[in-house]
Design a protein around this motif. Structure first.
Motif, PDB file in Angstrom:
ATOM      1  N   ARG A 198      -8.857  -5.613  -2.493  1.00 22.29           N
ATOM      2  CA  ARG A 198      -7.734  -4.906  -2.260  1.00 22.29           C
ATOM      3  C   ARG A 198      -6.946  -5.951  -3.598  1.00 22.29           C
ATOM      4  N   THR A 199      -5.896  -4.681  -4.371  1.00 21.45           N
ATOM      5  CA  THR A 199      -5.664  -4.944  -5.258  1.00 21.45           C
ATOM      6  C   THR A 199      -3.828  -5.170  -5.452  1.00 21.45           C
ATOM      7  N   GLY A 200      -3.365  -4.730  -4.580  1.00 22.92           N
ATOM      8  CA  GLY A 200      -2.093  -4.654  -4.363  1.00 22.92           C
ATOM      9  C   GLY A 200      -1.072  -3.205  -4.379  1.00 22.92           C
ATOM     10  N   ALA A 201      -2.092  -2.418  -5.066  1.00 24.20           N
ATOM     11  CA  ALA A 201      -1.828  -0.899  -5.280  1.00 24.20           C
ATOM     12  C   ALA A 201      -2.820  -0.441  -5.404  1.00 24.20           C
ATOM     13  N   VAL A 257      -6.627  -1.732   3.526  1.00 22.65           N
ATOM     14  CA  VAL A 257      -7.205  -2.018   5.330  1.00 22.65           C
ATOM     15  C   VAL A 257      -7.090  -3.991   5.446  1.00 22.65           C
ATOM     16  N   GLU A 258      -7.065  -4.710   4.673  1.00 23.47           N
ATOM     17  CA  GLU A 258      -7.165  -6.111   4.589  1.00 23.47           C
ATOM     18  C   GLU A 258      -5.764  -6.471   4.810  1.00 23.47           C
ATOM     19  N   SER A 265      -2.042  -1.650  12.176  1.00 21.28           N
ATOM     20  CA  SER A 265      -1.206   0.072  12.341  1.00 21.28           C
ATOM     21  C   SER A 265      -2.360   0.430  13.141  1.00 21.28           C
ATOM     22  N   LEU A 266      -4.069   0.453  12.645  1.00 21.61           N
ATOM     23  CA  LEU A 266      -5.117   1.093  12.807  1.00 21.61           C
ATOM     24  C   LEU A 266      -5.182  -0.095  13.734  1.00 21.61           C
TER      25      LEU A 266
END
Length: 319
Positions: A198-201, A257-258, A265-266
């Protein structure tokens, strides 16, 4: 990127060809694909079959257009072809030129060859400048121009600006697209089960079927996201095809997803729906950081789970 004898599948990328398409322009943005073998295919199904059958390590396919919305052929394929994941997305500005065989004048054009999507996006210009023209559909933007030399049925073609690098055509008019801000979103699809960090974007893509066709089912699905502060950047319905009135939903979520809010929510979505297809989490093409309310920070979800875990384990509650 030239054809080589027996190219290795792990060094092969499939794309909707031939050379000069917007899909090729998207593939040029993939650093890992530079210098590798690029396999030109005729349609989305063939591109995905290359990946599933191991002929290619990944395939670049169009999934959404800012003017026409989701690409239904891609969405339906991702819903029915198992084992695929989106590992990246790429944006390509979409504009068109009108080209013809050398020596052709604009006032001589009577029949225009164009892919249906390209035609729809340049129809205003064509009707204004060539009010008496006829449209001959093409299978791709590049094929529209190539057909000028193959059958001679059309006088001109709507094509990408880069077509002049591949065919001996004459540009009769530039920037004929009706929307100068038109953009197509492409995704790189592979069989990899590894989720990009994850990158935050980021975005997360899923395909969901409702558990039943009764009042409130769609709202119940949407609440899985709204109650956790997860924004949807795409929500599109597609018919499942087994009977009238049955639809699946293609959804893009803002976040990875992380991210705890997306993760939670998933979980809720999977409890709610009989079928959820996780297509992947990946960095946004525009690199725009996802914004959300602080009450949906990761720490809030983690603290809530720790609190409940403490109750179940009999830990003394803090004042």
């Amino acid at each position: 990127m030239t054809d080589a004898a027996q190219p290795r599948p792990d060094e092969t990328y499939s794309y909707l060809g031939p050379a000069g398409t917007f899909t090729e322009a998207a593939l040029k943005q993939v650093h890992e694909a530079a210098g590798k073998h690029w396999r030109s295919v005729n349609n989305v199904g063939e591109a995905l079959a290359d990946v599933v059958d191991g002929r290619s390590t990944a395939a670049m396919i169009a999934i959404e257009n800012s003017v026409d919305g989701g690409v239904s052929a891609t969405q339906d394929a991702l819903a029915t072809v198992a084992g695929l994941r989106i590992i990246g997305e790429y944006l390509v500005p979409v504009n068109f030129v009108l080209v013809a065989r050398p020596g052709t004048r604009l006032d001589e054009v009577r029949v225009v060859n164009a892919h249906p999507v390209a035609y729809a996006q340049s129809r205003g210009w064509l009707e204004r400048e060539l009010p008496d023209h006829a449209h001959l559909p093409a299978t791709s933007n590049v094929q529209a121009a190539a057909s000028l030399f193959e059958n001679g049925l059309a006088d001109a073609a709507v094509a990408p600006p880069g077509i002049v690098d591949h065919l001996d055509v004459e540009v009769l008019a530039e920037s004929i697209g009706d929307n100068p801000n038109a953009m197509t979103r492409f995704v790189l699809v592979s069989r990899s089960r590894s989720i990009p960090a994850r990158t935050g974007a980021d975005k997360t893509s899923v395909i969901v079927e409702l558990p039943d066709d009764e009042p409130g089912s769609l709202l119940a699905m949407l609440e899985q996201f709204s109650t956790r502060g997860v924004n949807m950047s795409l929500l599109q319905s597609r018919p499942i095809g087994d009977e009238m009135g049955r639809y699946r939903f293609v959804i893009d979520l803002d976040g990875h997803v992380e991210d705890e809010r997306v993760y939670d929510s998933l979980l809720g979505l999977r409890r709610f729906s009989p079928k959820v297809i996780f297509l992947g989490s990946y960095a946004r093409a525009d690199r725009r950081e996802v914004e959300y309310h602080s009450k949906y920070d990761d720490e809030i979800f983690i603290e809530a789970r720790d609190w409940l875990r403490g109750i179940l384990s009999g830990e003394p509650e803090e004042d």
